[in-house]
Design a protein around this motif. Sequence first.
Motif: not given
Lengths: 333, 345, 506
Positions: A208-221
């Motif tokens: 939840a925090l990761a998506i809020g912090s940077n959704e695209e970076a999270t997706r690309l992880s």
Amino acid sequence: MTRTSDKPSKKINDNKMTSSIRDRSQIVIILGIYILMILFFFILKPNYLSYDNIMTILLATCVNGLLALGVSFVIFTGGIDISVGTVMTFSSVMSGIALNNWGLPLPLVILFGFLVGAFCGAVNGFGVAKMYLPPFIATMAMQMITKGLSLVVSGIKPIYFTAAPGYQNIATGYFLGIPGFYNAIVILLVIAVIAYIIFSKTIIGRFALAIGSNEEATRLSGVKTDNWKIAIYSLCGLFAGFAGLIMSSRLNSAQPQLGAGYELEAIAAAVIGGNSLNGGEGSITGTILGALIISSLTNGLRIMSVPTELQSAIVGLVLALAVYFDKRRRINE
Amino acid sequence: MKKRILALLLIVSILAFVVGCQQASQDQPSQETPQKPAEEPAQEPAEEPAQEPSSDEKPYVAMIALGYGHQFWQAVRQGAENAAEEFGVRITFEGPEEETMVDKQLDMLNTALSNNPAAIALAAIDVEAVTPILKDAKSKGIRVVGFDSGCGDEAESHCSTDNLQAAALAAENAARLLEGKGKIGIVGHSQTVIDAVQRVDGFVEKIKNEYPDIEIVDIQYGDGDHLKSAEVTKGMLQAHPDIDLIYTSNEGACVGAYNGLKEAGKLNEVILVGFDSSAAMKEAIRNGEIAGAITQDPVGMGYKTVEAAVKLIKGEKVEEFIDTGCYWYDASNMDEDHIAPLLYD
Amino acid sequence: MDSKVLEMRNISKSFPGVKALDDVSFDLKAGEVHALVGENGAGKSTLMKVLAGIYSKDSGAILINGNEVKIESVRDAQRLGIVMIHQELNLMNHLTVAENIFIGREYKKKFPLFLDAGKQIKKTREIFSELNIDIDPTVKVGKLTVAKQQMVEIAKALSYDSKILIMDEPTASLTDSEIEDLFRIVRTLKEEGRSIIYISHRLEELKIISDRITVMRDGRYIDTVKTEEADIDDVIKMMVGREIFVKKQEPFKNEDAPVALKVENLSAGRMVKNVSFHVRKGEILGFAGLMGAGRTEVARAIFAAENYESGDIYINGRKVKIKTPNDAVKAGIAYLSEDRRRYGLALGMNVDENISMANMKKFSKLLFIDFKKSFTNSQMQREKLDIRTPSLKQRTKFLSGGNQQKVVLAKWLTRDSEIIIFDEPTRGIDVGAKNEIYKLLNNLAQQGKAIIVISSELPEIIRTCHRVLVMCEGRITGELIGDEIDQNTIMQYAIKRDINNGRLSS
């Protein structure tokens, strides 16, 4: 050997210290403001801190607190859910239908209510993650849908739970028979602890925090952000279902026309608790504090017989101030 | 593409589910009250003229209400239909599903007028918006009657509950229950809606003017929200532990106050006086937990509105304001024939 | 004596836990280009942000033309004629060039509220002609190249009649010819008597464009030298405090190593046309080319960050379907974006959380995070990659560029990725840290990982890659191995446009 293995573990402890101090500073500020507020009311009206009134405040926190907990998770992702109020109502209306029309046993009725809430949340999540609707729009649609469906399903009449004796005790019965200590308070406490664990100990909170912090970076992880978003919105809906249980139990009925406006109070609680609407940071403790501040404030104002119209203005002022101080703290950081 | 189909399926299944539920709830006998007619879709009345063109010897009265689904409006409709039968007129009864949908109501009004009614009875959401339309209608000889919220100066007669009178009746009964002495707290439901304001003002006026030993110690508002009203009540009790009686201005406020008192364990200490009715209120009144309440007379409102319209059509004189009445009900009289039909679940 | 337009005396500035500036002094003469160099985290940007009114200083004094001034906001700085052109340009893509230049102080007609667009466009043209720039003021900024956007930023600064321009890494994303244009403009500005503070990592450029060079290190002022007298190696030594070792990449020895990734006929949008290539285990494959050649787009298509239209991808000889980044990660591909802050890191989250991000399955049981396991791994990666952070709980936004890059790399190493795509691996990273990254690349290759390096810096390509593919306008135009790899050859292929195609489309 022992020395080398000791070193990293010591470092870990150091690290924990620094982080908790950082996170705590915010909570401490909010807590300080809260205590000042309580003292203010206590000095003016000593019975503000009477046992009965404390329990009254805690009970009044339950519905909003549960909604705020749920919506906090969505806010952590940088989203928003304005359907929680009406989803709450819809889940209690559906519980009522399950009890009165389908004759389900009470435990199933309660479970069904939760499922309805979670399902509405899942639809919100689907709209946001897969149909790329902005969260505000997706949940506004859900707000309207559930508002309408509640009225349609109930025939615009309250649905009573009189068929299930003891339903009212779920919220307003006394816990362990202690007078004034309502079950609802215990339920809120337990669910708050669960929410805290989900937030800080599981990957749901982490993502939840990761998506809020940077959704695209999270997706690309390689994180399936879509699925997690659906899960988080479902969780929010589930919490609305919990709130629906408390609400309908206190009233011993599902009131289909209620619910609108509750979402704003829930969001206000999350924000007063220091959660940024931009997502990526926040805390469950803050949310609970925010909900407590709102209910304690309104209760205090009522006890002082402050006119209703002024009460609303004062809560609004507190909201603005809370956000202002939070912003200042962030800038200084 | 697959996803879109999935989404569509989802929506369809929800709708199907809901329709199923709705029918199920209608089948439930315990939820029905004898005076309440079965639900009908709101569009139906519009089709009626086409269905019975032969019987147009009967004068046609179009009634358009503030709302439709609430039992209050269904009771008004019941009264109106009774009157229609008695006076030999044909009526249609419509209303938007929410009491804020100004545009829907305007559509309904325009549709009704295009069917050439002899009279129109209207409870307008927005008086300003309907005034020019009504002027136009009157110029064509259509008679205009207002009911409930009324329809401004164009109405030749206005039939509604006098809320000031109704609140005064509540005050009389409250004073009687207090034996002329004590402290009262008021839980209102709105500070902006005129009916709600009058229900508080009428009560306060009566107490102040006629019962010097009774003091009103606090007035708070809970938006007619059951939960909020409960919290408001509990706060009030905390502030004024010596309150003897609580007066509430509508159903939400009353049930909320009831729950608040119950949670505070003060149901036996504090007398509760309410307004309107619901299953929960009826039950609490029956077993004495709520002392009593005021009910409007929606059936009478519907009846008197049609009656006034008929008189206007016939060219008879009609009073400018017709009070459609209200009743005090409590455990002793709530099952009587003139009261029971006015109480809904 | 030269007149000093600007003097900054004994400036100090602290952030929680960090002394960012420690008693730093700096001055600037009229009509001078004064370069400010130092490793990332040396305090150059902080110093300049103090000057531009973005940060407030803790102590020290700022003098303009000999008079002490107070700079408490960007507005204050603008009023004093100081404007900063940031590395990440601050333009509104949806507005036109002229609208961007005059945003916030639009020309208004006599009748209030109405904008005088004509006057605005005319003024913009005047500024452009002064600088000898050819940009249409009515075009939307989003449609311009980065270089042109930068020129718009400069024009915007001039429209404030700025006397002092601060340029932060202005050439970071420009091609060589674009850099030439930029330098021409800088010289024009100089002739007009304006002063420029020039922050850059590219020391060769400074030799060409600057008059003086000031070196900072660890928040302190080190020295100021006249450019004509300065030796680049000395400057580098002052920056890093140690010698830097430069060497060309050794040839790839293991020619028979299995092919880790094979791409056939990949096409995606206008930027990737029929691209085929392979990379072996242990090999470092370079993608060279000019800006906009489509190299990043190839990487993003392979990683499914964007959809590709056609093409086959084989991992270890097996054909795979990659439809989402999740598929790519599962297939063992890692992608380190050129834009770490946007695509690589959750900046608000800490080092540990970022390192674990791609691998939460390994670090959790039934949704519950195994903090100890994740922490132990992060600690190991921190030591292995020498990530310099006060704590694993430090939020990544407070790390320097090089350390941020290492965190992203740690994330993928944690995931045991076998194919690692580095897109501009050292962008915004200081010289010392660059070498560390290069060393890391070699180590990874020696461990048998297949590495792809996309870079616009030719020395970087030459230094790191065994084999180089050169792209131009979405196609691969050349393949260079071993000794063939040199700057001239790469450039030849990089401008080798497809003539046939060109004719057909025109």
